[in-house]
Enzyme design. Structure first.
Site, short mmCIF file in Angstrom:
data_model
loop_
_atom_site.label_atom_id
_atom_site.label_comp_id
_atom_site.label_asym_id
_atom_site.label_seq_id
_atom_site.Cartn_x
_atom_site.Cartn_y
_atom_site.Cartn_z
NE ARG A 40 3.22 -7.55 11.43
CZ ARG A 40 3.60 -7.97 12.64
NH1 ARG A 40 2.83 -8.74 13.33
NH2 ARG A 40 4.76 -7.60 13.14
CG HIS A 44 5.16 -11.11 10.57
ND1 HIS A 44 4.99 -10.14 9.61
CD2 HIS A 44 5.95 -10.56 11.51
CE1 HIS A 44 5.65 -9.06 9.95
NE2 HIS A 44 6.24 -9.28 11.10
CE1 TYR A 53 6.73 -8.23 16.11
CE2 TYR A 53 7.79 -10.37 16.25
CZ TYR A 53 6.77 -9.57 15.78
OH TYR A 53 5.79 -10.10 15.00
#
Length: 138
Positions: A40, A44, A53
């Site tokens: 990704r 998000h 992270y």
């Protein structure tokens, strides 16, 4: 059941594995689980902070540029693409984005308006409008 892991961001790899699995199924060898491992490239959502992270050395632009470059090289090697076609497409897309942006800003921007009245949202309020919005209806 057979299973295979494939780089889900690599179109050619996904295509090859899918063709193999389909042929396997057609010949009666059974189903195949295909695991697409993807990356990704963005957060998000707007409230997400990937730096919490992900290592800071992992950059979206670096991976995207590498993937794009590798894919372009592969398609050129196969004779399906060329640097000239790529340059032409890139120029056409940049022109399209610029023209689309020019059209969009004619309708206004967050900074420059237009500033619409909040009461406009109540103009199509239904007959059974709650009393909390009835006073605001125009």
């Amino acid at each position: 059941m057979a299973g295979v892991r494939v780089d889900g961001n690599d179109f050619l790899a996904v295509y090859a594995v899918t063709q193999w699995a389909a042929e396997r199924a057609r010949t009666g060898a059974g189903p195949t689980l295909i695991e697409h491992v993807t990356y990704r490239g963005a957060a998000h959502s707007t409230s997400d902070d990937p730096s919490r992270y992900r290592p800071r050395t992992t950059t979206r632009s670096g991976r995207s540029a590498t993937r794009s470059s590798a894919s372009r090289t592969t398609w050129i090697a196969l004779g399906e693409w060329s640097e000239e076609r790529h340059a032409t497409l890139q120029r056409e897309l940049e022109e399209h984005v610029l023209e689309s942006w020019k059209e969009a800003v004619q309708y206004g921007t967050l900074n420059d308006g237009p500033r619409l009245s909040p009461d406009l949202m109540f103009q199509t309020c239904s007959r059974n409008c709650p009393s909390t919005c009835a006073g605001s209806a125009s």
